[in-house]
Design a protein around this motif. Structure first.
Motif, PDB file in Angstrom:
ATOM      1  N   ASN A 120       4.278  -7.734  22.992  1.00  0.00           N
ATOM      2  CA  ASN A 120       5.288  -8.409  22.160  1.00  0.00           C
ATOM      3  C   ASN A 120       5.523  -7.696  20.826  1.00  0.00           C
ATOM      4  O   ASN A 120       5.853  -8.324  19.820  1.00  0.00           O
ATOM      5  N   LYS A 121       5.358  -6.367  20.836  1.00  0.00           N
ATOM      6  CA  LYS A 121       5.593  -5.574  19.632  1.00  0.00           C
ATOM      7  C   LYS A 121       6.910  -4.801  19.690  1.00  0.00           C
ATOM      8  O   LYS A 121       7.298  -4.150  18.718  1.00  0.00           O
ATOM      9  N   LEU A 122       7.603  -4.887  20.840  1.00  0.00           N
ATOM     10  CA  LEU A 122       8.852  -4.151  21.030  1.00  0.00           C
ATOM     11  C   LEU A 122       9.743  -4.975  21.954  1.00  0.00           C
ATOM     12  O   LEU A 122       9.288  -5.440  23.002  1.00  0.00           O
ATOM     13  N   SER A 123      10.985  -5.166  21.564  1.00  0.00           N
ATOM     14  CA  SER A 123      11.905  -5.969  22.375  1.00  0.00           C
ATOM     15  C   SER A 123      12.239  -5.249  23.676  1.00  0.00           C
ATOM     16  O   SER A 123      12.021  -4.034  23.817  1.00  0.00           O
ATOM     17  N   ILE A 124      12.777  -5.984  24.622  1.00  0.00           N
ATOM     18  CA  ILE A 124      13.183  -5.392  25.900  1.00  0.00           C
ATOM     19  C   ILE A 124      14.216  -4.302  25.667  1.00  0.00           C
ATOM     20  O   ILE A 124      14.115  -3.191  26.229  1.00  0.00           O
ATOM     21  N   GLU A 125      15.212  -4.578  24.840  1.00  0.00           N
ATOM     22  CA  GLU A 125      16.278  -3.612  24.579  1.00  0.00           C
ATOM     23  C   GLU A 125      15.727  -2.339  23.944  1.00  0.00           C
ATOM     24  O   GLU A 125      16.066  -1.222  24.353  1.00  0.00           O
ATOM     25  N   ASP A 126      14.867  -2.491  22.932  1.00  0.00           N
ATOM     26  CA  ASP A 126      14.311  -1.318  22.252  1.00  0.00           C
ATOM     27  C   ASP A 126      13.343  -0.555  23.158  1.00  0.00           C
ATOM     28  O   ASP A 126      13.244   0.679  23.080  1.00  0.00           O
ATOM     29  N   THR A 127      12.622  -1.280  24.012  1.00  0.00           N
ATOM     30  CA  THR A 127      11.701  -0.632  24.946  1.00  0.00           C
ATOM     31  C   THR A 127      12.462   0.307  25.871  1.00  0.00           C
ATOM     32  O   THR A 127      12.080   1.475  26.053  1.00  0.00           O
ATOM     33  N   LEU A 128      13.549  -0.177  26.442  1.00  0.00           N
ATOM     34  CA  LEU A 128      14.328   0.643  27.368  1.00  0.00           C
ATOM     35  C   LEU A 128      15.036   1.776  26.643  1.00  0.00           C
ATOM     36  O   LEU A 128      15.106   2.907  27.150  1.00  0.00           O
ATOM     37  N   LYS A 129      15.557   1.483  25.444  1.00  0.00           N
ATOM     38  CA  LYS A 129      16.285   2.501  24.681  1.00  0.00           C
ATOM     39  C   LYS A 129      15.358   3.633  24.250  1.00  0.00           C
ATOM     40  O   LYS A 129      15.676   4.823  24.432  1.00  0.00           O
ATOM     41  N   LYS A 130      14.206   3.302  23.680  1.00  0.00           N
ATOM     42  CA  LYS A 130      13.271   4.333  23.240  1.00  0.00           C
ATOM     43  C   LYS A 130      12.703   5.118  24.421  1.00  0.00           C
ATOM     44  O   LYS A 130      12.512   6.337  24.331  1.00  0.00           O
ATOM     45  N   SER A 131      12.413   4.412  25.504  1.00  0.00           N
ATOM     46  CA  SER A 131      11.895   5.094  26.687  1.00  0.00           C
ATOM     47  C   SER A 131      12.911   6.088  27.237  1.00  0.00           C
ATOM     48  O   SER A 131      12.552   7.184  27.677  1.00  0.00           O
ATOM     49  N   GLN A 132      14.193   5.709  27.190  1.00  0.00           N
ATOM     50  CA  GLN A 132      15.241   6.615  27.655  1.00  0.00           C
ATOM     51  C   GLN A 132      15.342   7.844  26.759  1.00  0.00           C
ATOM     52  O   GLN A 132      15.367   8.980  27.241  1.00  0.00           O
ATOM     53  N   GLU A 133      15.398   7.611  25.449  1.00  0.00           N
ATOM     54  CA  GLU A 133      15.555   8.726  24.506  1.00  0.00           C
ATOM     55  C   GLU A 133      14.382   9.695  24.596  1.00  0.00           C
ATOM     56  O   GLU A 133      14.573  10.920  24.699  1.00  0.00           O
ATOM     57  N   GLN A 134      13.180   9.162  24.540  1.00  0.00           N
ATOM     58  CA  GLN A 134      11.997  10.020  24.601  1.00  0.00           C
ATOM     59  C   GLN A 134      11.843  10.644  25.985  1.00  0.00           C
ATOM     60  O   GLN A 134      11.467  11.805  26.120  1.00  0.00           O
ATOM     61  N   GLY A 135      12.135   9.850  27.014  1.00  0.00           N
ATOM     62  CA  GLY A 135      11.979  10.330  28.381  1.00  0.00           C
ATOM     63  C   GLY A 135      12.945  11.447  28.727  1.00  0.00           C
ATOM     64  O   GLY A 135      12.562  12.439  29.362  1.00  0.00           O
ATOM     65  N   ASP A 136      14.207  11.312  28.315  1.00  0.00           N
ATOM     66  CA  ASP A 136      15.194  12.356  28.612  1.00  0.00           C
ATOM     67  C   ASP A 136      14.819  13.670  27.938  1.00  0.00           C
ATOM     68  O   ASP A 136      15.007  14.755  28.506  1.00  0.00           O
ATOM     69  N   LYS A 137      14.276  13.581  26.737  1.00  0.00           N
ATOM     70  CA  LYS A 137      13.849  14.799  26.039  1.00  0.00           C
ATOM     71  C   LYS A 137      12.696  15.470  26.786  1.00  0.00           C
ATOM     72  O   LYS A 137      12.696  16.703  26.966  1.00  0.00           O
ATOM     73  N   MET A 138      11.736  14.668  27.244  1.00  0.00           N
ATOM     74  CA  MET A 138      10.600  15.240  27.965  1.00  0.00           C
ATOM     75  C   MET A 138      11.022  15.827  29.310  1.00  0.00           C
ATOM     76  O   MET A 138      10.507  16.864  29.727  1.00  0.00           O
ATOM     77  N   LEU A 139      11.949  15.186  29.982  1.00  0.00           N
ATOM     78  CA  LEU A 139      12.452  15.722  31.242  1.00  0.00           C
ATOM     79  C   LEU A 139      13.141  17.067  31.019  1.00  0.00           C
ATOM     80  O   LEU A 139      12.939  18.014  31.789  1.00  0.00           O
ATOM     81  N   LYS A 140      13.936  17.155  29.968  1.00  0.00           N
ATOM     82  CA  LYS A 140      14.640  18.402  29.685  1.00  0.00           C
ATOM     83  C   LYS A 140      13.656  19.505  29.290  1.00  0.00           C
ATOM     84  O   LYS A 140      13.777  20.656  29.737  1.00  0.00           O
ATOM     85  N   ASP A 141      12.666  19.148  28.460  1.00  0.00           N
ATOM     86  CA  ASP A 141      11.707  20.140  27.998  1.00  0.00           C
ATOM     87  C   ASP A 141      10.817  20.655  29.145  1.00  0.00           C
ATOM     88  O   ASP A 141      10.238  21.745  29.032  1.00  0.00           O
ATOM     89  N   ASN A 142      10.687  19.874  30.207  1.00  0.00           N
ATOM     90  CA  ASN A 142       9.801  20.258  31.300  1.00  0.00           C
ATOM     91  C   ASN A 142      10.536  20.474  32.619  1.00  0.00           C
ATOM     92  O   ASN A 142       9.923  20.454  33.675  1.00  0.00           O
ATOM     93  N   GLU A 143      11.842  20.684  32.557  1.00  0.00           N
ATOM     94  CA  GLU A 143      12.593  20.798  33.799  1.00  0.00           C
ATOM     95  C   GLU A 143      12.307  22.091  34.550  1.00  0.00           C
ATOM     96  O   GLU A 143      12.528  22.189  35.757  1.00  0.00           O
ATOM     97  N   VAL A 144      11.761  23.075  33.858  1.00  0.00           N
ATOM     98  CA  VAL A 144      11.392  24.332  34.505  1.00  0.00           C
ATOM     99  C   VAL A 144       9.925  24.614  34.170  1.00  0.00           C
ATOM    100  O   VAL A 144       9.571  24.710  32.995  1.00  0.00           O
ATOM    101  N   MET A 145       9.098  24.738  35.212  1.00  0.00           N
ATOM    102  CA  MET A 145       7.695  25.070  34.984  1.00  0.00           C
ATOM    103  C   MET A 145       7.539  26.571  34.788  1.00  0.00           C
ATOM    104  O   MET A 145       8.069  27.370  35.567  1.00  0.00           O
ATOM    105  N   LYS A 146       6.843  26.947  33.722  1.00  0.00           N
ATOM    106  CA  LYS A 146       6.646  28.359  33.430  1.00  0.00           C
ATOM    107  C   LYS A 146       5.300  28.840  33.898  1.00  0.00           C
ATOM    108  O   LYS A 146       4.370  28.063  33.989  1.00  0.00           O
TER     109      LYS A 146
END
Length: 433
Positions: free
Chosen positions: A407-433
């Motif tokens: 109960n420290k993060l609303s449903i809306e903020d949970t999904l929004k932050k997870s999307q923002e952080q998650g999309d960045k991590m997916l892009k940063d790791n889309e190619v394994m070196k």
């Protein structure tokens, strides 16, 4: 991962044994380098099989290795237990000390196949007329990358709903088949004594199951172009469902199971009435839950009737650096693509084999405990085959889900932050070196 074996393995500390390849009498294998078997027969090619299962798991592997060694006189397999196996494997891939067969958590394929450290097996399947139809298509997809197959499935598993028969009967209910029925059952089986939760109606302790709930809500974790796909109505339905269970119905509280004390299994002791788990727990519950009368059903469907569960499991692969790839394939084929041998493995380890014909045996067909998992495997989906998926789920989604559950993060903020952080991590790791 998450299997009953992990609990047993943690009790056993075994010194790693590192084995190399030497000798000069290989037949029909890459590098034309051979080794004598333990019997001293110079006509045998010795191959090494690396795995990270010790204790009972090691005994199970060695049962299969011994059976294979006795089945023919050309190849001798040696099982080598490895701690920190993946690190050692990647090191061996560059220094010439690679094993010939590797026990493989299938989700790793999209991470390491781009590194060219695994050997494709497509030509072997064609040559030996092995049908892909004999394996779950999802498990083969998880072992594939860039239209190449890198091994065969050894085990398959999926989550189903375990429930306490006595507690459910006392509540006058049948096993739930929908989210609504699950909520009703969980609420009726929950017991509080003042501010103390004595019996949780349903466990919400595993945030890693978000993917499964999202499927049940009709969604999926990633888009086709590799971006997060849960900051939407389906993701909102999951978190609203969790919120009702936690905060309105109060069927669970954060940390409930861990607060029971070390060595206490909440389901075995009747402290949790229902939970999602997999076939790896059957042996544990049957052994230690002598007073536990439990049943299993496929996961309840979501609001619109969508089914969902996550398929996991292991495979056997051939490292690109193996000096005996043909012999390695013969061992893998014998174990994973033969009904009798796959069934021997199932009875030895109490795992569900990846070879579907073995599941037609009465050992599975006549045992009601296996049926819910077999039904679930028909619709279970693997985790997305994106190199950055595991990082996204672990480092972006899970921490925000935890804050939401507290109960420290609303449903809306949970999904929004997870999307923002998650999309960045997916892009940063889309190619394994």
């Amino acid at each position: 991962m998450k299997k009953w074996l992990v609990t047993l393995f943690a009790l056993v500390m075994i010194t790693s044994v590192v084995a190399g390849c030497s000798g000069n009498n290989g037949a029909a294998s890459k590098g034309n380098t051979g080794e004598t078997g333990s019997s001293g027969n110079s006509k045998k090619t010795e191959i090494t099989f690396w795995g990270d299962w010790g204790g009972e798991g090691q005994k199970q592997f060695e049962t299969m290795v011994d059976a294979f060694n006795k089945s023919q006189d050309k190849i001798h397999v040696k099982y080598v237990l490895q701690q920190d196996m993946i690190t050692k494997f990647l090191t061996s891939a560059t220094n010439g000390g690679a094993p010939d067969v590797l026990f493989w958590d299938r989700w790793r394929t999209s991470l390491y196949a781009p590194k060219n450290v695994l050997h494709p097996v497509d030509e072997y399947l064609t040559r030996d007329n092995i049908s892909k139809e004999d394996f779950y298509s999802e498990s083969l997809t998880e072992l594939s990358y860039d239209d190449k197959l890198y091994g065969l499935p050894l085990t398959v598993d999926a989550r189903a709903l375990f429930y306490n028969k006595k507690l459910l009967a006392d509540a006058g209910l049948q096993p739930p088949t929908t989210w609504d029925e699950l909520e009703v059952a969980a609420t009726k089986m929950t017991k509080w004594n003042g501010n103390k939760l004595e019996t949780a109606g349903f466990s919400l302790g595993d945030l890693g199951l978000f993917n499964m709930y999202l499927q049940q809500a009709g969604g999926q974790m990633l888009t086709e172009d590799g971006k997060t796909n849960f900051n939407n109505e389906q993701g909102k339905q999951v978190l609203e469902f969790w919120d009702r269970l936690m905060n309105k119905d109060k069927v669970y509280k954060v940390g409930f199971e861990s607060g029971l004390g070390e060595g206490q299994d909440a389901f075995v002791t009747g402290k949790v009435a229902m939970l999602y788990s997999g076939p790896w727990m059957l042996s544990t519950y049957n052994k230690y839950g002598k007073d536990l009368d439990y049943g299993i059903v496929p996961p309840p469907v979501g609001p619109n009737g969508d089914k969902g569960s996550v398929m996991g499991g292991f495979g056997l692969v051939i490292p690109e650096g193996s000096k005996h790839q043909d012999e390695a394939w013969e061992f893998i084929k014998w174990w994973t693509a033969n009904k009798d041998n796959a069934l021997l493995w199932a009875k030895t380890s109490l795992n569900m084999p990846g070879f579907k014909p073995a599941l037609e045996d009465p050992f599975f067909k006549d045992d009601p405990q296996w049926q819910p998992f077999m039904e679930t495997l028909e619709f279970a989906k693997i985790r997305p085959a994106h190199p950055g998926y595991s990082v996204m789920e672990t480092d972006a989604l899970a921490p925000n889900l935890q804050l939401n559950q507290q109960n420290k993060l609303s449903i809306e903020d949970t999904l929004k932050k997870s999307q923002e952080q998650g999309d960045k991590m997916l892009k940063d790791n889309e190619v394994m070196k």
